[in-house]
Design an enzyme around this catalytic site. Structure first.
Site, PDB file in Angstrom:
ATOM      1  N   MET A  10     -20.186  23.465  44.867  1.00  0.00           N
ATOM      2  CA  MET A  10     -19.958  22.448  45.901  1.00  0.00           C
ATOM      3  C   MET A  10     -20.611  21.133  45.480  1.00  0.00           C
ATOM      4  SD  MET A  10     -20.468  24.599  49.440  1.00  0.00           S
ATOM      5  CE  MET A  10     -21.785  25.602  48.781  1.00  0.00           C
ATOM      6  N   GLN A  62     -19.311  24.770  36.136  1.00  0.00           N
ATOM      7  CA  GLN A  62     -17.924  24.486  36.516  1.00  0.00           C
ATOM      8  C   GLN A  62     -17.512  23.130  35.967  1.00  0.00           C
ATOM      9  OE1 GLN A  62     -16.153  23.204  40.258  1.00  0.00           O
ATOM     10  NE2 GLN A  62     -14.865  25.033  40.174  1.00  0.00           N
ATOM     11  N   CYS A  92      -9.539  21.650  43.358  1.00  0.00           N
ATOM     12  CA  CYS A  92      -9.982  20.482  44.122  1.00  0.00           C
ATOM     13  C   CYS A  92      -8.809  19.525  44.367  1.00  0.00           C
ATOM     14  CB  CYS A  92     -11.105  19.767  43.383  1.00  0.00           C
ATOM     15  SG  CYS A  92     -11.633  18.294  44.257  1.00  0.00           S
ATOM     16  N   LYS A 131     -11.030  28.846  38.884  1.00  0.00           N
ATOM     17  CA  LYS A 131     -11.072  28.839  40.359  1.00  0.00           C
ATOM     18  C   LYS A 131      -9.890  28.019  40.848  1.00  0.00           C
ATOM     19  CE  LYS A 131     -14.162  27.729  44.241  1.00  0.00           C
ATOM     20  NZ  LYS A 131     -13.653  26.481  44.829  1.00  0.00           N
ATOM     21  N   GLY A 204     -13.066  31.594  50.744  1.00  0.00           N
ATOM     22  CA  GLY A 204     -12.526  30.811  51.854  1.00  0.00           C
ATOM     23  C   GLY A 204     -12.845  31.414  53.206  1.00  0.00           C
ATOM     24  N   GLY A 225     -19.142  29.583  50.159  1.00  0.00           N
ATOM     25  CA  GLY A 225     -19.668  28.232  49.999  1.00  0.00           C
ATOM     26  C   GLY A 225     -20.484  27.781  51.187  1.00  0.00           C
ATOM     27  N   ARG A 226     -19.792  27.237  52.188  1.00  0.00           N
ATOM     28  CA  ARG A 226     -20.481  26.564  53.296  1.00  0.00           C
ATOM     29  C   ARG A 226     -21.430  27.474  54.061  1.00  0.00           C
ATOM     30  NH1 ARG A 226     -14.874  24.295  55.402  1.00  0.00           N
ATOM     31  NH2 ARG A 226     -14.275  26.259  54.427  1.00  0.00           N
TER      32      ARG A 226
END
Ligand SMILES: Cc1cc2nc3c(=O)[nH]c(=O)nc-3n(C[C@H](O)[C@H](O)[C@H](O)COP(=O)(O)O)c2cc1C
Length: 328
Positions: A10, A62, A92, A131, A204, A225-226
């Protein structure tokens, strides 16, 4: 390393200081850098852009790019710097990234992506992984995605992180692209079902232990992630429930270790806020979260915050620990 649980790359979040913090909490998750453009990795200040602490390992770099020579060079650099894996960003959707021809828009060019991966796998011995999203714009089609994955497989990629929503390349901001396109986990499960030889990692919207357990029945791993960035102690639940690790750190320990790290980092010019900003969510969902955030914002978040101001931080931590233990 088994990639049962990975923390998602991220931008502006998973920098080296954040990764150090996350690794204090979890030894078993795989960590990823933010996306680094090939040109910055090659021409930029490597110490600033690519350096990391050995404690962060296992760690993947990444990369964003679509120039095969550059990608090959960065793969060599990653290997020589001791990264454990190199991952290409094919997910992205930001305008800037599209303009530079990397990220999700590369899903439209499977042949180019395969050439890039081929060059990368030929230039290093560390695993090359990808990814990507499950589709883009009007294309959310199993056959398209599967063919794309098979092309990458032929080029030498065996591990895929699939963000289970498509990318809308025109009309949605990157933030909207993380929420508006609908999650389609079934598409990812189906990819795994027909490609038993590949490692398929689902990403996700994963926020709960039960969800992780369910996904692990159908995929090789989950990437989060978040939910981890906003609540780093979610990693303790993950360690306990997924890795069966009963020996987990307390917040008190984590803050003490983070302060030791901060003290060392300050000596080499790192700013207090660059480290501490990642700790804002440390008391997420706990009593005392507000006090913690207020303390950080009053004392440690300014550009010129002074480390000496941090000396009362342990009082906040100890008060919070007491209150939360009573509640338990
Ligand atoms: C602030 C932010 C920055 C991100 N930067 C990257 C990035 O550099 N590379 C990448 O592949 N994905 C990036 N993503 C996408 C995440 O890796 C992940 O795919 C997405 O957040 C969905 O997972 P989640 O629902 O668990 O957060 C970013 C997401 C966020 C919220």
């Amino acid at each position: 390393m088994e990639k049962t649980v990975s923390v998602a790359p991220m931008m502006d979040c998973t920098d080296r200081h954040d990764r150090f913090l996350l690794r204090l909490i979890s030894k078993n998750v795989m960590l990823y850098t933010e996306m680094i453009a090939t040109k910055s990795a090659i021409h930029g200040d490597r110490k600033k852009i690519l350096a990391y602490s050995s404690e962060e390992k296992p760690l993947a770099l990444q990369v964003g790019g679509s120039d095969k020579k550059e990608l090959a060079e960065v793969s060599k650099i990653a290997e020589s710097m001791g990264y454990d894996e190199i991952n290409i960003n094919l997910g992205c959707p930001s305008k800037k990234v599209q303009k530079n021809k990397f990220g999700a828009c590369l899903m439209k060019e499977p042949d180019l992506v395969a050439e890039c991966i081929n060059e990368m796998t030929n230039s290093c011995k560390i695993p090359v992984t990808a990814k990507t999203r499950i589709g883009f714009d009007d294309t959310e089609d199993f056959d398209y995605l599967n063919k794309f994955i098979l092309k990458m497989k032929e080029a030498g990629c065996k591990t895929f992180f699939l963000h289970a929503r498509k990318a809308i390349l025109k009309g949605l901001s990157p933030k909207q692209n993380l929420n508006i396109p609908k999650l389609n986990y079934e598409m990812v499960y189906k990819i795994k079902k027909v490609n038993t030889d590949l490692k398929i990692i689902i990403n996700g919207g994963i926020t709960k232990i039960e969800e992780i357990k369910n996904h692990l029945k159908k995929c090789d791993g989950v990437m989060i992630g978040r939910a981890i960035y906003q609540n780093p102690f979610f990693l303790v639940d993950i360690e306990r429930e997924i890795f069966n690790n009963k020996n987990n750190p307390t917040r008190d320990y984590v803050v003490k270790e983070l302060l030791k790290y901060l003290e060392k980092e300050i000596k080499v010019g790192t700013k207090v806020n660059h480290v501490m900003r990642h700790a804002v969510g440390l008391y997420h969902g706990q009593t005392g979260s507000k006090n913690w955030k207020r303390y950080l914002s009053d004392n440690m978040m300014a550009r010129d915050s002074d480390f000496q101001k941090a000396k009362h931080i342990m009082t906040i931590v100890q008060n919070n620990e007491k209150v939360n233990q009573k509640i338990l």
